[in-house]
Design an enzyme around this catalytic site. Structure first.
Site, PDB file in Angstrom:
ATOM      1  N   GLY A   1       0.820  -1.217   0.000  1.00 32.94           N
ATOM      2  CA  GLY A   1       0.000   0.000   0.000  1.00 32.94           C
ATOM      3  C   GLY A   1       0.849   1.260   0.000  1.00 32.94           C
ATOM      4  O   GLY A   1       1.943   1.288   0.569  1.00 32.94           O
TER       5      GLY A   1
ATOM      6  N   ARG B   1       1.414  -5.846  -4.975  1.00 29.91           N
ATOM      7  CA  ARG B   1       1.415  -6.735  -3.809  1.00 29.91           C
ATOM      8  C   ARG B   1       1.877  -8.161  -4.152  1.00 29.91           C
ATOM      9  O   ARG B   1       1.587  -9.090  -3.415  1.00 29.91           O
ATOM     10  CB  ARG B   1       0.019  -6.772  -3.178  1.00 29.91           C
ATOM     11  CG  ARG B   1      -0.405  -5.474  -2.497  1.00 29.91           C
ATOM     12  CD  ARG B   1      -1.575  -5.705  -1.573  1.00 29.91           C
ATOM     13  NE  ARG B   1      -2.092  -4.465  -0.994  1.00 29.91           N
ATOM     14  CZ  ARG B   1      -1.580  -3.855   0.063  1.00 29.91           C
ATOM     15  NH1 ARG B   1      -0.542  -4.359   0.679  1.00 29.91           N
ATOM     16  NH2 ARG B   1      -2.120  -2.733   0.531  1.00 29.91           N
TER      17      ARG B   1
ATOM     18  N   ASP C   1       5.258  -7.716   5.735  1.00 24.61           N
ATOM     19  CA  ASP C   1       5.297  -8.867   4.836  1.00 24.61           C
ATOM     20  C   ASP C   1       6.349  -8.680   3.740  1.00 24.61           C
ATOM     21  O   ASP C   1       7.085  -9.605   3.411  1.00 24.61           O
ATOM     22  CB  ASP C   1       3.918  -9.094   4.195  1.00 24.61           C
ATOM     23  CG  ASP C   1       2.930  -9.691   5.204  1.00 24.61           C
ATOM     24  OD1 ASP C   1       3.364 -10.494   6.051  1.00 24.61           O
ATOM     25  OD2 ASP C   1       1.736  -9.341   5.154  1.00 24.61           O
TER      26      ASP C   1
ATOM     27  N   LYS D   1       8.083   0.771   5.632  1.00 25.17           N
ATOM     28  CA  LYS D   1       6.967   1.573   5.119  1.00 25.17           C
ATOM     29  C   LYS D   1       5.643   1.026   5.601  1.00 25.17           C
ATOM     30  O   LYS D   1       5.473  -0.180   5.674  1.00 25.17           O
ATOM     31  CB  LYS D   1       7.002   1.527   3.589  1.00 25.17           C
ATOM     32  CG  LYS D   1       5.786   2.073   2.912  1.00 25.17           C
ATOM     33  CD  LYS D   1       5.099   1.089   1.956  1.00 25.17           C
ATOM     34  CE  LYS D   1       4.379  -0.004   2.658  1.00 25.17           C
ATOM     35  NZ  LYS D   1       3.452  -0.795   1.809  1.00 25.17           N
ATOM     36  N   THR D   2       4.722   1.815   5.957  1.00 21.54           N
ATOM     37  CA  THR D   2       3.296   1.514   6.066  1.00 21.54           C
ATOM     38  C   THR D   2       2.599   2.577   6.906  1.00 21.54           C
ATOM     39  O   THR D   2       3.095   2.962   7.972  1.00 21.54           O
ATOM     40  CB  THR D   2       2.952   0.123   6.651  1.00 21.54           C
ATOM     41  OG1 THR D   2       1.532   0.014   6.715  1.00 21.54           O
ATOM     42  CG2 THR D   2       3.528  -0.157   8.023  1.00 21.54           C
ATOM     43  N   ILE D   3       1.469   3.034   6.387  1.00 22.24           N
ATOM     44  CA  ILE D   3       0.694   4.015   7.161  1.00 22.24           C
ATOM     45  C   ILE D   3       0.167   3.363   8.434  1.00 22.24           C
ATOM     46  O   ILE D   3      -0.168   4.047   9.391  1.00 22.24           O
ATOM     47  CB  ILE D   3      -0.499   4.603   6.367  1.00 22.24           C
ATOM     48  CG1 ILE D   3      -1.507   3.517   5.959  1.00 22.24           C
ATOM     49  CG2 ILE D   3      -0.018   5.396   5.177  1.00 22.24           C
ATOM     50  CD1 ILE D   3      -2.874   4.065   5.564  1.00 22.24           C
ATOM     51  N   ASP D   4       0.083   2.015   8.444  1.00 23.34           N
ATOM     52  CA  ASP D   4      -0.557   1.323   9.563  1.00 23.34           C
ATOM     53  C   ASP D   4       0.212   1.469  10.880  1.00 23.34           C
ATOM     54  O   ASP D   4      -0.355   1.248  11.952  1.00 23.34           O
ATOM     55  CB  ASP D   4      -0.703  -0.172   9.248  1.00 23.34           C
ATOM     56  CG  ASP D   4      -1.542  -0.419   8.010  1.00 23.34           C
ATOM     57  OD1 ASP D   4      -2.216   0.532   7.567  1.00 23.34           O
ATOM     58  OD2 ASP D   4      -1.522  -1.538   7.486  1.00 23.34           O
TER      59      ASP D   4
ATOM     60  N   LYS E   1     -26.693  17.190  14.714  1.00 16.46           N
ATOM     61  CA  LYS E   1     -27.727  16.213  14.376  1.00 16.46           C
ATOM     62  C   LYS E   1     -27.226  14.828  13.956  1.00 16.46           C
ATOM     63  O   LYS E   1     -28.018  13.941  13.730  1.00 16.46           O
ATOM     64  CB  LYS E   1     -28.669  16.771  13.309  1.00 16.46           C
ATOM     65  CG  LYS E   1     -28.001  17.126  11.994  1.00 16.46           C
ATOM     66  CD  LYS E   1     -29.047  17.627  11.002  1.00 16.46           C
ATOM     67  CE  LYS E   1     -28.394  17.978   9.690  1.00 16.46           C
ATOM     68  NZ  LYS E   1     -29.303  18.499   8.701  1.00 16.46           N
ATOM     69  N   TYR E   2     -25.918  14.646  13.814  1.00 13.06           N
ATOM     70  CA  TYR E   2     -25.447  13.332  13.357  1.00 13.06           C
ATOM     71  C   TYR E   2     -24.421  12.721  14.298  1.00 13.06           C
ATOM     72  O   TYR E   2     -23.537  13.425  14.821  1.00 13.06           O
ATOM     73  CB  TYR E   2     -24.758  13.435  11.990  1.00 13.06           C
ATOM     74  CG  TYR E   2     -25.667  13.836  10.857  1.00 13.06           C
ATOM     75  CD1 TYR E   2     -26.808  13.091  10.554  1.00 13.06           C
ATOM     76  CD2 TYR E   2     -25.376  14.958  10.084  1.00 13.06           C
ATOM     77  CE1 TYR E   2     -27.630  13.462   9.500  1.00 13.06           C
ATOM     78  CE2 TYR E   2     -26.195  15.321   9.027  1.00 13.06           C
ATOM     79  CZ  TYR E   2     -27.323  14.576   8.749  1.00 13.06           C
ATOM     80  OH  TYR E   2     -28.122  14.938   7.707  1.00 13.06           O
TER      81      TYR E   2
ATOM     82  N   MET F   1      -8.308   3.084   8.376  1.00 17.56           N
ATOM     83  CA  MET F   1      -7.405   2.009   7.928  1.00 17.56           C
ATOM     84  C   MET F   1      -6.402   1.664   9.013  1.00 17.56           C
ATOM     85  O   MET F   1      -6.268   2.383   9.999  1.00 17.56           O
ATOM     86  CB  MET F   1      -6.632   2.475   6.690  1.00 17.56           C
ATOM     87  CG  MET F   1      -7.216   1.955   5.420  1.00 17.56           C
ATOM     88  SD  MET F   1      -6.092   2.269   4.064  1.00 17.56           S
ATOM     89  CE  MET F   1      -7.134   1.743   2.721  1.00 17.56           C
TER      90      MET F   1
ATOM     91  N   ARG G   1      -5.279  -2.013   9.049  1.00 17.09           N
ATOM     92  CA  ARG G   1      -5.303  -3.485   9.150  1.00 17.09           C
ATOM     93  C   ARG G   1      -5.595  -3.898  10.582  1.00 17.09           C
ATOM     94  O   ARG G   1      -6.430  -3.320  11.221  1.00 17.09           O
ATOM     95  CB  ARG G   1      -3.966  -4.079   8.708  1.00 17.09           C
ATOM     96  CG  ARG G   1      -3.728  -4.012   7.245  1.00 17.09           C
ATOM     97  CD  ARG G   1      -2.505  -4.853   6.925  1.00 17.09           C
ATOM     98  NE  ARG G   1      -2.056  -4.554   5.587  1.00 17.09           N
ATOM     99  CZ  ARG G   1      -2.592  -5.095   4.494  1.00 17.09           C
ATOM    100  NH1 ARG G   1      -3.574  -5.944   4.594  1.00 17.09           N
ATOM    101  NH2 ARG G   1      -2.139  -4.774   3.306  1.00 17.09           N
TER     102      ARG G   1
ATOM    103  N   ARG H   1      -3.256   8.099   2.173  1.00 19.11           N
ATOM    104  CA  ARG H   1      -2.088   7.275   1.844  1.00 19.11           C
ATOM    105  C   ARG H   1      -1.122   7.936   0.868  1.00 19.11           C
ATOM    106  O   ARG H   1       0.029   7.540   0.774  1.00 19.11           O
ATOM    107  CB  ARG H   1      -2.540   5.933   1.241  1.00 19.11           C
ATOM    108  CG  ARG H   1      -3.231   5.048   2.219  1.00 19.11           C
ATOM    109  CD  ARG H   1      -3.210   3.610   1.812  1.00 19.11           C
ATOM    110  NE  ARG H   1      -3.481   3.372   0.398  1.00 19.11           N
ATOM    111  CZ  ARG H   1      -3.653   2.170  -0.125  1.00 19.11           C
ATOM    112  NH1 ARG H   1      -3.591   1.116   0.659  1.00 19.11           N
ATOM    113  NH2 ARG H   1      -3.894   2.008  -1.407  1.00 19.11           N
TER     114      ARG H   1
HETATM  115  P1  FBP Z   1       0.481  -1.957   3.684  1.00 18.16           P
HETATM  116  O1  FBP Z   1       0.505  -2.899   4.844  1.00 18.16           O
HETATM  117  O2  FBP Z   1       0.831  -2.597   2.403  1.00 18.16           O
HETATM  118  O3  FBP Z   1       1.284  -0.737   3.955  1.00 18.16           O
HETATM  119  O4  FBP Z   1      -1.036  -1.527   3.517  1.00 18.16           O
HETATM  120  C1  FBP Z   1      -1.634  -0.435   4.069  1.00 18.16           C
HETATM  121  C2  FBP Z   1      -3.113  -0.433   3.815  1.00 18.16           C
HETATM  122  O5  FBP Z   1      -3.466   0.896   3.501  1.00 18.16           O
HETATM  123  C3  FBP Z   1      -3.964  -0.974   4.956  1.00 18.16           C
HETATM  124  O6  FBP Z   1      -4.197   0.003   5.947  1.00 18.16           O
HETATM  125  C4  FBP Z   1      -5.211  -1.408   4.237  1.00 18.16           C
HETATM  126  O7  FBP Z   1      -5.911  -2.403   4.942  1.00 18.16           O
HETATM  127  C5  FBP Z   1      -4.675  -1.945   2.943  1.00 18.16           C
HETATM  128  O8  FBP Z   1      -3.475  -1.253   2.690  1.00 18.16           O
HETATM  129  C6  FBP Z   1      -5.612  -1.765   1.791  1.00 18.16           C
HETATM  130  O9  FBP Z   1      -5.101  -2.409   0.692  1.00 18.16           O
HETATM  131  P2  FBP Z   1      -5.384  -2.050  -0.830  1.00 18.16           P
HETATM  132  O10 FBP Z   1      -4.557  -0.871  -1.157  1.00 18.16           O
HETATM  133  O11 FBP Z   1      -4.893  -3.256  -1.548  1.00 18.16           O
HETATM  134  O12 FBP Z   1      -6.834  -1.760  -0.974  1.00 18.16           O
END
Ligand code: FBP
Length: 550
Positions: free
Chosen positions: A80, A144, A175, A201-204, A241-242, A249, A251, A426
């Site tokens: 991602g 991926r 991974d 790397k990963t925003i997660d 009202k909401y 995101m 994971r 992202r």
């Molecule tokens: P990575 O682990 O590859 O960095 O993925 C980040 C992510 O944005 C997750 O937060 C999300 O669940 C997933 O990718 C979504 O995957 P895709 O881009 O394949 O829809």
């Protein structure tokens, strides 16, 4: 005249990332003691005899210049998108050219498959200059594809030999870096002279450990989501009202939800890891939300914000068992794949589950049940981004409130809106933190290659200090590994970092969330990322990192 770039894009192209002193000139290398994997040491050693136990490395400034013969490097963006990926490549390019102006950088196109299929482009100065301090992975694209077959590795050797590539840099999450390590080990076994270096790397935010303080992209993505949450809170507080159910995101890990909560102070923030630790059922999660809604309704406030980590559903113990059964059942299941129509698939699934999981599966709204059986990603993970937990919760909360209304316990009005934030952040323009961090990571990768290292992840730490005081080096990937079940089999993988319930960021949330739920408003409106201005506005790392290192 048509404008091709915004004034901010033009200004950012000229931004010079800040760097640790150790990377600003010549570097020397300091090696630490031998290392061990975080768990399952014997199995990991057996699988990685050549790359296991290598020392942690730190770079130090030196006045001595060393001459290094010219070499070529290939770079891959994997998985991602995360803000700052382009700056890793820019930092790598600039350092390679400083080490030897004859060095060349190739980008493999579309992710790891670019290496196997021999799809590449040379990244020259002109190309690099177009992407400095920009978001996205579009410089070479990402993918991926999982690199795990020796056939793929051998094709990679051929491509690298044709291009004179001595090292591959894989920019990816847990991974992808696991795969980088498998590749490094294989290339050492084959003695083919190709080094492999990873970048976190990963925003997660779940690729972090004792050595890696944070993955890049987490900072920018969270700041972007927190801005949007703040805007929604201001809207909620204006319109009154909401109830906004906002899934984020991340994971399995709830780091993004937690960080956004620390920045914006929503009324409720669910943390999957806590739900699991308390063995909460779905009904108990709903009850936790309902309590806040009722209390606020009693004070005349029929609005608010609820943050939901996208992996929540996997952390509800009964759901976890169901998902595990589904994972094992769906792994390489051609019979299931051949079935046509939702009903046939649903009946097939029901016939294969244990009684308890089957009951749970049947109790879920059909749409959610179907989302649970969608294709797994190439690493065998359920794609939680496609499971609309926020809608499931809205439906369940609505039902529970109707019951409470019937008994007279709840007199409010409930109107809910659902949101899912992920793709919005992202590819955001990297914050100064991510721009600087990534550029340093790229430089670090170049120096690890020049030092002949392989099976290492680039390391930049001390991140709450000014960038000049950051420390750069490398950490052996095997050090982060343990054995986990994937696609129904035990595999060596980098251990994911979930939210630590004893860690300072979660403790801060736990200590303050009652105030945030309270009718006395305590919303924070973080506003957009700032790139120019006072350092306390522009250069601050995440609250998570600051609390962890306080
Ligand atoms: P990575 O682990 O590859 O960095 O993925 C980040 C992510 O944005 C997750 O937060 C999300 O669940 C997933 O990718 C979504 O995957 P895709 O881009 O394949 O829809």
């Amino acid at each position: 005249m048509t404008m091709t770039k915004s004034p901010l894009q033009i200004a950012r192209a000229a931004y010079q990332p800040k760097m640790p002193v150790a990377l600003q000139g010549n570097v020397s290398l300091k090696e630490g003691a031998k290392t061990q994997s975080v768990a399952d040491q014997e199995e990991i050693l057996k699988l990685f005899p050549n790359t296991y136990g290598m020392p942690v490395i730190e770079f130090e400034p030196t006045s001595e210049a060393t001459t290094v013969a010219a070499f070529n490097v290939g770079v891959i963006l994997s998985g991602g998108q995360a803000p700052g990926g382009h700056n890793v490549i820019c930092g790598l390019f600039d350092a390679l050219k400083r080490i030897n102006p004859e060095n060349k950088l190739y980008g493999f196109l579309g992710g790891p498959s670019g290496l196997v299929d021999g799809k590449y482009a040379e990244l020259t100065a002109d190309v690099i200059d177009e992407y400095r301090n920009t978001g996205g992975f579009d410089i070479i694209g990402s993918g991926r594809t999982k690199l795990e077959e020796t056939e793929q590795f051998d094709k990679g050797i051929k491509v690298c030999q044709e291009l004179g590539i001595k090292a591959i840099v894989i920019i990816g999450g847990d991974d992808s870096n696991t795969n980088a390590c498998v590749l490094a080990e294989y290339y050492l076994q084959k003695n083919c002279g190709i080094q492999v270096i990873g970048c976190p790397k990963t925003i997660d935010g779940d690729l972090k450990n004792e050595m890696i303080e944070t993955s890049f992209g987490f900072d920018t993505a969270c700041k972007t989501f927190a801005e949007l949450i703040g805007n929604i809170q201001r809207d909620a507080n204006s319109a009154k009202k909401y109830w906004h159910f906002i899934r984020l995101m991340g994971r399995s890990a709830s780091h993004i939800a937690l960080e956004c909560a620390l920045q914006a102070q929503p009324n409720v923030c669910l943390i999957s890891e806590e739900v699991e630790a308390k063995s909460m059922t779905l009904n108990e999660v709903v009850e936790q939300i309902v309590e806040v809604i009722v209390a606020r309704a009693n004070a005349g406030l029929n609005f608010g914000t609820i943050l939901i980590p996208e992996g929540l559903i996997e952390f509800i113990p009964a759901m976890r068992v169901l998902i595990q059964e589904l994972n094992d059942m769906l792994a390489e299941n051609e019979e299931f794949a051949a079935l046509e129509g939702d009903d046939a698939k649903r009946e097939y699934v029901k016939s294969k589950l244990t009684a308890a999981s089957c009951d749970l599966y049947r109790s879920l709204p059909k749409g959610i049940a179907k989302q649970l059986t969608l294709d797994r990603d190439p690493h065998g993970n359920v794609m939680v981004s496609q499971i609309e937990t926020e809608k499931l919760l809205i439906e369940m909360v609505q039902k529970r409130l109707a019951q409470l209304k019937a008994t007279g316990t709840y007199k409010g009005k409930f109107a809910a809106l659902n949101h899912f934030f992920g793709y919005e952040g992202r590819c955001a323009m990297p914050s100064n933190f991510d721009a600087d961090y990534c550029y340093s990571l790229g430089n670090t990768a170049a120096h690890l290659i020049a030092a002949g290292k392989t099976g290492y992840m680039a390391l930049v730490k001390n991140l709450t200090k000014p960038a000049s005081e950051w420390v750069a080096g490398g950490v052996p990937v095997t050090m982060m590994m343990n054995m986990e079940r994937r696609h129904g089999k035990m595999k060596p993988v980098i251990q994911k970092a979930l939210v630590d319930l004893n860690g300072a960021p979660f403790k801060y949330l736990a200590a303050h969330r009652a105030d945030w739920a309270d009718p006395q408003l305590s919303y924070i409106y973080p506003g957009p990322i700032q790139y120019y201005g006072p350092s306390e506005v522009c250069d601050q790392p995440t609250r998570t990192l600051m609390l962890e290192q306080a």
